[in-house]
Design a protein around this motif. Structure first.
Motif, mmCIF file in Angstrom:
data_model
loop_
_atom_site.group_PDB
_atom_site.id
_atom_site.type_symbol
_atom_site.label_atom_id
_atom_site.label_comp_id
_atom_site.label_asym_id
_atom_site.label_seq_id
_atom_site.Cartn_x
_atom_site.Cartn_y
_atom_site.Cartn_z
ATOM 1 N N PRO B 168 25.677 8.151 90.517
ATOM 2 C CA PRO B 168 26.348 8.145 89.224
ATOM 3 C C PRO B 168 26.669 6.728 88.768
ATOM 4 C CG PRO B 168 27.487 9.560 90.792
ATOM 5 C CD PRO B 168 26.469 8.802 91.551
ATOM 6 N N VAL B 169 26.684 6.560 87.473
ATOM 7 C CA VAL B 169 27.102 5.273 86.925
ATOM 8 C C VAL B 169 28.571 5.032 87.263
ATOM 9 C CG1 VAL B 169 27.545 4.068 84.755
ATOM 10 C CG2 VAL B 169 25.366 5.221 85.112
ATOM 11 N N ARG B 170 29.356 6.087 87.172
ATOM 12 C CA ARG B 170 30.764 6.024 87.599
ATOM 13 C C ARG B 170 30.910 6.953 88.787
ATOM 14 N NH1 ARG B 170 33.924 4.637 82.980
ATOM 15 N NH2 ARG B 170 32.981 2.653 82.395
ATOM 16 N N SER B 171 31.265 6.424 89.920
ATOM 17 C CA SER B 171 31.205 7.237 91.134
ATOM 18 C C SER B 171 32.148 8.424 91.087
ATOM 19 C CB SER B 171 31.502 6.381 92.357
ATOM 20 O OG SER B 171 32.796 5.822 92.230
ATOM 21 N N ASN B 172 33.209 8.360 90.332
ATOM 22 C CA ASN B 172 34.130 9.493 90.268
ATOM 23 C C ASN B 172 34.030 10.268 88.969
ATOM 24 O OD1 ASN B 172 35.299 9.138 92.802
ATOM 25 N ND2 ASN B 172 36.654 7.537 92.019
ATOM 26 N N ALA B 173 32.962 10.075 88.252
ATOM 27 C CA ALA B 173 32.845 10.755 86.968
ATOM 28 C C ALA B 173 32.823 12.262 87.164
ATOM 29 C CB ALA B 173 31.568 10.304 86.251
ATOM 30 N N PRO B 174 33.763 12.976 86.558
ATOM 31 C CA PRO B 174 33.732 14.432 86.682
ATOM 32 C C PRO B 174 32.581 15.059 85.907
ATOM 33 C CG PRO B 174 35.512 13.738 85.226
ATOM 34 C CD PRO B 174 34.902 12.495 85.771
ATOM 35 N N LEU B 175 32.065 14.331 84.926
ATOM 36 C CA LEU B 175 31.003 14.867 84.102
ATOM 37 C C LEU B 175 29.933 13.806 83.919
ATOM 38 C CD1 LEU B 175 30.444 17.496 82.426
ATOM 39 C CD2 LEU B 175 31.143 16.173 80.430
ATOM 40 N N ILE B 238 37.077 22.340 85.164
ATOM 41 C CA ILE B 238 38.475 21.957 85.357
ATOM 42 C C ILE B 238 38.600 20.449 85.450
ATOM 43 C CG2 ILE B 238 40.415 22.066 86.976
ATOM 44 C CD1 ILE B 238 39.521 24.949 87.615
ATOM 45 N N ASN B 239 37.711 19.846 86.195
ATOM 46 C CA ASN B 239 37.783 18.392 86.374
ATOM 47 C C ASN B 239 37.462 17.630 85.100
ATOM 48 O OD1 ASN B 239 38.436 18.762 89.051
ATOM 49 N ND2 ASN B 239 36.332 18.568 89.765
ATOM 50 N N THR B 240 36.821 18.298 84.154
ATOM 51 C CA THR B 240 36.388 17.611 82.939
ATOM 52 C C THR B 240 37.420 17.690 81.830
ATOM 53 O OG1 THR B 240 34.059 17.933 83.451
ATOM 54 C CG2 THR B 240 34.590 17.679 81.130
ATOM 55 N N ILE B 241 38.347 18.618 81.957
ATOM 56 C CA ILE B 241 39.282 18.862 80.855
ATOM 57 C C ILE B 241 40.045 17.599 80.475
ATOM 58 C CG2 ILE B 241 41.429 20.047 80.248
ATOM 59 C CD1 ILE B 241 40.284 22.491 81.772
ATOM 60 N N ALA B 242 40.638 16.960 81.465
ATOM 61 C CA ALA B 242 41.441 15.774 81.153
ATOM 62 C C ALA B 242 40.583 14.701 80.496
ATOM 63 C CB ALA B 242 42.087 15.241 82.427
ATOM 64 N N LEU B 243 39.375 14.572 80.982
ATOM 65 C CA LEU B 243 38.452 13.569 80.462
ATOM 66 C C LEU B 243 38.186 13.773 78.982
ATOM 67 C CD1 LEU B 243 36.407 11.422 81.857
ATOM 68 C CD2 LEU B 243 34.712 13.080 81.172
ATOM 69 N N LEU B 244 37.809 14.990 78.615
ATOM 70 C CA LEU B 244 37.463 15.240 77.221
ATOM 71 C C LEU B 244 38.686 15.224 76.328
ATOM 72 C CD1 LEU B 244 34.645 17.923 77.470
ATOM 73 C CD2 LEU B 244 34.449 15.482 77.038
ATOM 74 N N ASN B 245 39.825 15.604 76.890
ATOM 75 C CA ASN B 245 41.029 15.579 76.071
ATOM 76 C C ASN B 245 41.468 14.175 75.716
ATOM 77 O OD1 ASN B 245 41.079 18.316 76.037
ATOM 78 N ND2 ASN B 245 42.671 18.541 77.581
ATOM 79 N N MET B 246 40.958 13.199 76.476
ATOM 80 C CA MET B 246 41.282 11.799 76.181
ATOM 81 C C MET B 246 40.549 11.297 74.948
ATOM 82 S SD MET B 246 41.247 9.811 79.858
ATOM 83 C CE MET B 246 39.610 9.296 79.445
ATOM 84 N N ILE B 247 39.478 11.958 74.584
ATOM 85 C CA ILE B 247 38.642 11.448 73.503
ATOM 86 C C ILE B 247 39.065 12.112 72.192
ATOM 87 C CG2 ILE B 247 36.281 11.186 72.664
ATOM 88 C CD1 ILE B 247 35.368 11.473 75.588
ATOM 89 N N ASP B 248 39.348 11.307 71.208
ATOM 90 C CA ASP B 248 39.821 11.846 69.938
ATOM 91 C C ASP B 248 38.638 12.170 69.037
ATOM 92 O OD1 ASP B 248 42.253 10.657 67.442
ATOM 93 O OD2 ASP B 248 41.207 12.570 67.710
ATOM 94 N N ASP B 279 32.776 5.909 76.913
ATOM 95 C CA ASP B 279 32.372 5.272 78.174
ATOM 96 C C ASP B 279 33.073 5.892 79.387
ATOM 97 O OD1 ASP B 279 32.445 1.867 79.513
ATOM 98 O OD2 ASP B 279 30.997 3.489 79.759
ATOM 99 N N VAL B 280 32.963 7.201 79.512
ATOM 100 C CA VAL B 280 33.670 7.899 80.584
ATOM 101 C C VAL B 280 32.751 8.342 81.712
ATOM 102 C CG1 VAL B 280 35.600 8.666 79.176
ATOM 103 C CG2 VAL B 280 33.519 10.047 79.240
ATOM 104 N N GLY B 281 31.556 7.809 81.728
ATOM 105 C CA GLY B 281 30.662 8.127 82.828
ATOM 106 C C GLY B 281 29.612 9.160 82.478
ATOM 107 N N VAL B 282 29.616 9.638 81.240
ATOM 108 C CA VAL B 282 28.559 10.571 80.834
ATOM 109 C C VAL B 282 27.261 9.787 80.675
ATOM 110 C CG1 VAL B 282 27.762 12.077 78.992
ATOM 111 C CG2 VAL B 282 30.135 12.195 79.753
ATOM 112 N N GLU B 283 26.227 10.232 81.353
ATOM 113 C CA GLU B 283 24.972 9.492 81.378
ATOM 114 C C GLU B 283 23.872 10.135 80.551
ATOM 115 O OE1 GLU B 283 23.750 8.674 85.440
ATOM 116 O OE2 GLU B 283 25.772 9.245 86.073
ATOM 117 N N ALA B 284 24.021 11.425 80.272
ATOM 118 C CA ALA B 284 22.941 12.125 79.577
ATOM 119 C C ALA B 284 23.532 13.220 78.721
ATOM 120 C CB ALA B 284 21.955 12.725 80.583
ATOM 121 N N ILE B 285 22.979 13.355 77.541
ATOM 122 C CA ILE B 285 23.416 14.409 76.639
ATOM 123 C C ILE B 285 22.169 15.073 76.073
ATOM 124 C CG2 ILE B 285 24.648 14.922 74.490
ATOM 125 C CD1 ILE B 285 26.157 12.114 75.305
ATOM 126 N N GLN B 286 22.149 16.380 76.130
ATOM 127 C CA GLN B 286 21.004 17.127 75.623
ATOM 128 C C GLN B 286 21.445 17.907 74.397
ATOM 129 O OE1 GLN B 286 17.730 17.921 76.670
ATOM 130 N NE2 GLN B 286 17.440 19.707 75.373
#
Lengths: 523, 432
Positions: B168-175, B238-248, B279-286
């Motif tokens: 992963p680009v970010r080793s702890n990236a939940p998503l 579950i691990n992604t919720i906090a991440l996405l909630n950070m993005i407005d 820039d939260v560690g998401v590397e690919a979007i389809q």
């Protein structure tokens, strides 16, 4: 035509970049292609069952696991009673009453009861639909000028209501199946889909496949959806000709070629609709030249009073339904729908033989598919969103308070709005496709249990009156899991309820959690 | 994240183990997750942070490339399409094509992409498709998404395997990746830390805030012992919720005056932009975009036409994304690619539409792309004798050639034989 390549030599693995042993690389590549990192790593996958199909072509490196890992073992260890298991599988969600009925009738008794669907009284449901969604009982001509949004909402709501409240649960399951098999995107065809739902899908869902196929081929909704109605001699449109073979009868590997598609499209020229939305055959559009489709030769002819050319198409429909590939393709799809994601070649052949022997009798095929030992040996399946939503309504005995568009909205939330799949292959039925979008289901559980949307209301008095955490949980187990709630979930819910087992809010939350649980996603 | 220059297998496996262990509750599960089978991959010398985010778009339905990048220089195009051909650039007619290179032109509804093309950040490739004949939507899409035709033993996607074979680009990236749809696209099957998220702006557990933590924990424990892929779906969610909630998402303001169309595809690309910039560690979007299956009344020419509107929405959204994320300042390291399962017949049918064909247009967009041209390979004169079955633009560029070059050069993954099994790609010069 897609031809199957039989060239095992092409599949030798390439040398790995850093010269690792080819065995290790082969094994790792195999894993990578099959299940991906997380799936392979969490090895809670049950051992392969005897009789499960190996998707392993001859001469190729062995692969591990079926396409979808089997949902079995501890996940369904609590599913003990065969009749309840049948009821759980052939309906759109267990209720306490239905589980009791199945227990009382026994496996075969309950299966026959559901197969004999016209003997099951459904007058209350139909009365409700007639009152609240009257458009679904109207013919195409009278719907032509209606607001298409209202028509769509009524059809979606009626479809959902019938699935949730009908006693003819197996019929409802097969309606869902054939609705996907003969999938139509309603935004393209509008009101025409109402007649298709009623006169094609519902009418023949537990009938004979040839009747169903022919009804579909004459359905204005289908002809418009796949652009058949504008096809004419000289420049025919190939869309329907292709899909009737690829998706409705033979299957993509069923042995037709691109040439067959082109020739069948010529046969079907003239199949069109009237301005009032009825089927119409117009010989002036028809190509009377000689044609050959799937080896069947149709000689050139001239238009006359006795020769309209319509018979050519009718004849080809007979050819399609009698084709051995159709027997196999329909059998395989029905096995995947009712029994397991990975039916064996032997199972497919067995049901195909029934198709051939009975002329495509859907009930006979279902009897063959749901042979008791076969079902008991099968892994669980994963509910698609529509099924999940309906099962939650059934399990909680929810009341619909907003009749008009609760279905449209809530199905959109969980990810499977009805009649909204754009392409004719219909909504997929795989775990890998649907499992990831789990959060909206959890939230739907909260929505329905707490009446948050105001559209579906659940009465929790009976639960509250149980009085204790154990009592409430047991009641949930009877209502939602056929009395077979797994122990781990039971313990978790008891612990959750213990601080306030007679508190309405707490009880509603426990219901929501039960709906959200992993167990409730399976059937 | 640790640098890997000359990475031995052990070090890579250790990193992977740590990553798995990080998000597992319960020691009992640790024993089951050691990935012994983990392929021995070679890590490229570039750092993971040099990798582009990849935006992978699938135009579902078989997009008519000849209406997108118009071969106005070939008279056969006009004789074969009496009602749906796009007029030549110098015809003086309304809705004429815009000249690109003297032979090909862009149809009018595709003009929102002209800026990216002229900036040489957009490569258009024509005659692209499957190196295997299929005119079945279902099969052709599947073959493209799994990255190999006609092999039922492969059920993971090329992008899934790419993500599974890279750190992963970010080793702890939940998503690490998401599909903006209600179901997981085949392209992403097999990808770790990947979910279908149709609505990233509304990704949280509903209900009372007071009990939310306890309810979430109950579900986490319940799903932790479920089978895959249900288990990972739940835990990753579950691990992604906090991440996405950070993005407005609601208040996201595109840069450089970019305006996304208010359509499903437009909103999807706008969310994609917000995710990338966060820039939260998401590397690919389809992202999927439909509406391309133009059998009937195709009308790519005039603004009321159905394919015109499909193309306009498509190019407007991509053009906005270009302005917002790639073309302006700051510019984000992104490679966007778009493909369709096949093209359509050279000659129109009896319904002013086209039926299933073969070669079509592919798009590659990014700062490092050798853009500003129409890439072809032996693009034929569109006379019947040069067409497949006398009707179709042949496939002269296997889509994997384009994607593999992106995977190697922009996504830092040299393990092409994993991403595209049993195929040796030929790079066609997509990159600078």
């Amino acid at each position: 035509m897609t031809t199957v390549s039989t060239d095992p030599g092409r599949d030798e693995p390439h040398a790995s970049p850093d010269g690792a042993s080819s065995d290790r690389l082969r094994a790792s590549r195999r894993q990578l292609f099959k299940l991906g990192a997380a799936a392979a790593a969490a090895s809670v996958v049950a051992p392969r069952r005897a009789g499960a199909q190996s998707a392993r072509p001859r001469g190729r490196p062995p692969i591990m696991g079926p396409i979808d890992p089997p949902i079995s073992g501890s996940a369904i260890a609590s599913w003990q009673n065969p009749s309840v298991r049948l009821a759980r599988r052939i309906g759109l969600g267990l209720t306490e009453a239905e589980a009791a009925r199945a227990r009382k009738m026994g496996y075969r008794g309950y299966l026959e009861y559901q197969l004999d669907h016209t003997s099951i009284d459904d007058s209350a449901v139909e009365a409700y639909v007639a009152q609240n969604h009257p458009m679904v009982n109207q013919d195409s001509a009278s719907l032509q000028s209606a607001d298409i949004n209202v028509v769509t909402q009524q059809l979606q709501a009626a479809f959902t209501y019938r699935a949730a409240f009908s006693n003819r649960q197996l019929h409802a399951r097969m309606v869902e199946f054939w609705n996907d098999h003969f999938s139509i995107y309603m935004r393209k065809v509008g009101y025409l889909k109402v007649a298709d739902d009623r006169d094609v899908i519902r009418k023949h869902a537990l009938g004979k496949f040839p009747d169903l196929l022919k009804a579909s081929a004459h359905s204005p909704a289908m002809l418009v959806y796949l652009d058949q109605q504008t096809s004419r001699r000289g420049a025919p449109n190939q869309n329907y000709a292709r899909e009737i073979m690829e998706l409705h009868t033979l299957g993509v590997d069923g042995g037709y070629t691109q040439q067959d598609v082109a020739e069948l499209s010529r046969v079907l020229t003239g199949w069109t609709i009237t301005g009032r939305g009825a089927f119409n055959y117009d010989p002036n559009l028809h190509d009377f030249g000689a044609k050959t489709v799937l080896g069947v030769q149709i000689p050139a002819s001239t238009q006359s009073a006795t020769n309209t050319g319509l018979a050519e198409g009718e004849r080809m429909l007979d050819v399609l339904v009698a084709h051995p590939s159709t027997a196999k393709f329909i059998s395989k799809k029905m096995l995947k729908w009712l029994l397991r994601y990975d039916p064996s070649e032997a199972q497919i052949a067995g049901v195909a033989a029934v198709y051939t022997r009975t002329g495509g009798d859907i009930k006979e095929m279902i009897r063959a598919i749901l042979e008791p030992s076969a079902l008991m040996a099968s892994p669980a399946k994963f509910k698609r969103p529509f099924h999940f939503l309906v099962s939650a309504i059934r399990a909680t005995n929810a009341r619909v308070t907003n009749v008009t568009n609760y279905a449209t909205r809530q199905l959109g939330v969980v990810g499977q709005p009805l009649f909204s799949w754009e392409t004719p292959d219909g909504y997929p039925d795989t775990v890998e496709y649907w499992a990831g979008n789990i959060l909206p289901r959890w939230n739907f559980g909260t929505t329905i249990a707490t009446a948050a949307s105001g559209e579906l209301v659940v009465d929790v008095d009976a639960y509250v009156q149980a009085g204790t955490a154990e009592g409430v949980t047991a009641a949930i187990g009877r209502a939602m899991f056929g009395g077979e709630m797994p122990a781990s979930l039971r313990d978790a819910l008891v612990a959750y309820l213990r601080p306030a087992p007679t508190n309405q809010t707490r009880v509603r939350e426990a219901l929501a959690l039960a709906i959200a649980s992993s167990q409730f996603q399976l059937y | 994240m640790t640098d890997h220059t000359d990475c031995g297998c052990t070090e890579y496996n250790e990193l992977s183990r740590r990553q798995f262990i990080n998000d597992i509750t319960g020691a009992a599960l640790m024993a089951t997750v050691l990935p012994e089978w983990m392929p021995k991959v070679v890590l490229a010398e570039s750092h993971a942070s040099d990798r582009d985010v990849v935006v992978s778009i699938f135009q579902r339905g078989g997009a008519d490339g000849l209406s997108i990048v118009v071969p106005f220089g070939d008279p056969n195009y006009y004789t074969g399409r009496p009602t749906i051909a796009i007029p030549q650039p110098d015809s003086g007619k309304a809705y004429r094509a815009t000249n690109l290179d003297g032979f090909f032109g862009l149809s009018e509804p595709m003009l929102p992409l002209l800026e990216a093309y002229r900036a040489k950040h957009l490569l258009l490739a024509h005659g692209v498709g499957l190196g295997y004949v299929s005119r079945s939507h279902f099969d052709a899409q599947r073959y493209m998404e799994v990255g190999k035709p006609n092999d039922p033993s492969i059920s993971t996607g090329w992008l899934g395997r790419h993500l599974a074979s890279t750190t992963p680009v970010r080793s702890n990236a939940p998503l690490r990746a998401l599909g903006l749809s209600v179901g997981l696209p085949k392209t992403l099957v097999g990808a770790p830390k990947t979910l279908p998220i149709p609505d990233p702006a509304n990704f949280s557990i509903a209900g009372s805030a007071t009990t939310r933590t306890q309810r979430t924990q109950l579900l986490r424990d319940d799903y932790a012992v479920a089978t895959e892929p249900i288990r990972s779906a739940a835990l990753d969610s579950i691990n992604t919720i906090a991440l996405l909630n950070m993005i407005d998402f609601a208040n996201y303001r595109p840069a450089n005056g970019a305006t996304y169309p208010n359509s499903s595809f437009g909103r999807a690309l706008k969310s994609t932009a917000a995710l990338i910039k966060a820039d939260v560690g998401v590397e690919a979007i389809q992202v999927d975009v439909g509406g391309w299956d133009t059998h009937n009344q195709q009308n790519p020419v005039t603004p009321a036409g159905s394919m015109y509107r499909t193309m306009l929405d498509f190019s407007s959204a991509l053009g906005a994304f270009y302005m917002d994320v790639i073309g302006g300042a700051p510019s984000y390291p992104v490679t966007l690619l778009s493909i369709s399962e096949f093209g359509r017949n050279v000659r129109e049918n009896g319904s002013q539409g086209t039926d299933h064909g073969r070669g079509t247009v592919a798009f590659v967009m990014g700062k490092a792309i050798a853009g500003g041209r129409v890439l072809t390979r032996n693009f034929p004169v569109l006379a019947r004798e040069n067409l497949e079955l006398g009707q179709d633009l042949p496939v002269t560029i296997d889509h994997r050639d384009l994607v593999a070059e992106i995977v190697k050069s922009r996504l830092g993954n040299p393990n092409l034989s994993l991403v595209f099994p049993d195929y040796v790609p030929t790079f066609r010069g997509v990159m600078l």
